[in-house]
Design an enzyme around this catalytic site. Sequence first.
Site, mmCIF file in Angstrom:
data_model
loop_
_atom_site.group_PDB
_atom_site.id
_atom_site.type_symbol
_atom_site.label_atom_id
_atom_site.label_comp_id
_atom_site.label_asym_id
_atom_site.label_seq_id
_atom_site.Cartn_x
_atom_site.Cartn_y
_atom_site.Cartn_z
ATOM 1 N N HIS A 87 0.831 -1.209 0.000
ATOM 2 C CA HIS A 87 0.000 0.000 0.000
ATOM 3 C C HIS A 87 0.867 1.261 0.000
ATOM 4 O O HIS A 87 2.017 1.231 0.462
ATOM 5 C CB HIS A 87 -0.849 0.032 1.283
ATOM 6 C CG HIS A 87 -1.992 -0.927 1.286
ATOM 7 N ND1 HIS A 87 -2.282 -1.741 2.362
ATOM 8 C CD2 HIS A 87 -2.951 -1.195 0.360
ATOM 9 C CE1 HIS A 87 -3.363 -2.471 2.094
ATOM 10 N NE2 HIS A 87 -3.776 -2.160 0.888
ATOM 11 N N CYS A 114 -2.716 0.414 9.651
ATOM 12 C CA CYS A 114 -3.799 -0.481 9.184
ATOM 13 C C CYS A 114 -4.793 -0.863 10.260
ATOM 14 O O CYS A 114 -5.928 -1.215 9.955
ATOM 15 C CB CYS A 114 -3.245 -1.800 8.671
ATOM 16 S SG CYS A 114 -1.598 -1.792 8.114
HETATM 17 C C1 CIR Z 1 -3.855 -7.649 3.323
HETATM 18 O O1 CIR Z 1 -3.039 -8.140 2.518
HETATM 19 O O2 CIR Z 1 -4.883 -7.102 2.951
HETATM 20 C C2 CIR Z 1 -3.554 -7.743 4.793
HETATM 21 N N1 CIR Z 1 -2.872 -8.977 5.065
HETATM 22 C C3 CIR Z 1 -2.694 -6.574 5.242
HETATM 23 C C4 CIR Z 1 -3.433 -5.264 5.138
HETATM 24 C C5 CIR Z 1 -2.618 -4.124 5.630
HETATM 25 N N2 CIR Z 1 -3.379 -2.945 5.570
HETATM 26 C C6 CIR Z 1 -2.858 -1.729 5.425
HETATM 27 O O3 CIR Z 1 -1.665 -1.588 5.252
HETATM 28 N N3 CIR Z 1 -3.699 -0.698 5.440
#
Ligand code: CIR
Length: 264
Positions: A174, A259
């Site tokens: 991201h 996140c």
């Molecule tokens: C994913 O791949 O969607 C989750 N394992 C990690 C999401 C992390 N989210 C973020 O950086 N906003």
Amino acid sequence: MTMAQDTMTYSPTTFSQAIVRTPAESVIDGLRAEDLGAPNFEALLKEHETYCEALTAAGLAVTVLPPMEAYPDSIFVEDPALVFPQGAILLRPGAQSRAGEVAAIKPCLDSKFDIVLSITDGHVDGGDILVTPQQVFIGLSDRTNERGGEALIEALKALGLTGTMVRTPDTVLHLKTACSLIDDETIFCVEELADYFPALKTVIVPNDERPAANILRLNDQLLMSAGYAKSNAILLNYVDNIVELPTDEILKIDAGLSCMSLRW
Ligand code: CIR
């Protein structure tokens, strides 16, 4: 509450509220680009608890949502929605397994915001959105596409905000994996993003500490992942109150500090 946002006084590092979701046991099956081994559930739960305590210590009132076994990545509440003082926007996460997280978080947002908008086209993950005082940057990535970016720009306009699309570096999941605000004038980012933010001063993350780019400035405190001594020393030039948090387990499923909460 007015719809228009005064961009001269809006501070995207000042918060009074947050939403988090307790990890489900299924979190060990969370999505990851590279398999570094599954996270340990108990250790991850502890990381999450420590994180929630840090939000509270920074002055935020934290709403804790219950675990959802059906959605392993649902502790990453930042991805299905965006929140601002004047309203929320429901997004469309780019990973199929996460699509249902939007409907799951909607009732909570409806209870807290008078205005809850939705994007109905394309895909956007909240992790690709960096809010700055001047504008909202939308990183195009494997999870966020141009159609989603265009839909989000329209929704942001309705909240009096300006969105701009940029490219998330290919090396990260991201946009915010690679950059974060240190304060309202300064960004901490990996070197590929040095020219992305003309209205902000830029501080480059040491190349051997790239995961340290995902920091979280909350009022007078700055939360960072533990174990990045060079970054810590650099950040101390900008903020006295740095809180180091353990993130070894959530890093195994490509996550960082931003996140795990929605903040406004
Ligand atoms: C994913 O791949 O969607 C989750 N394992 C990690 C999401 C992390 N989210 C973020 O950086 N906003």
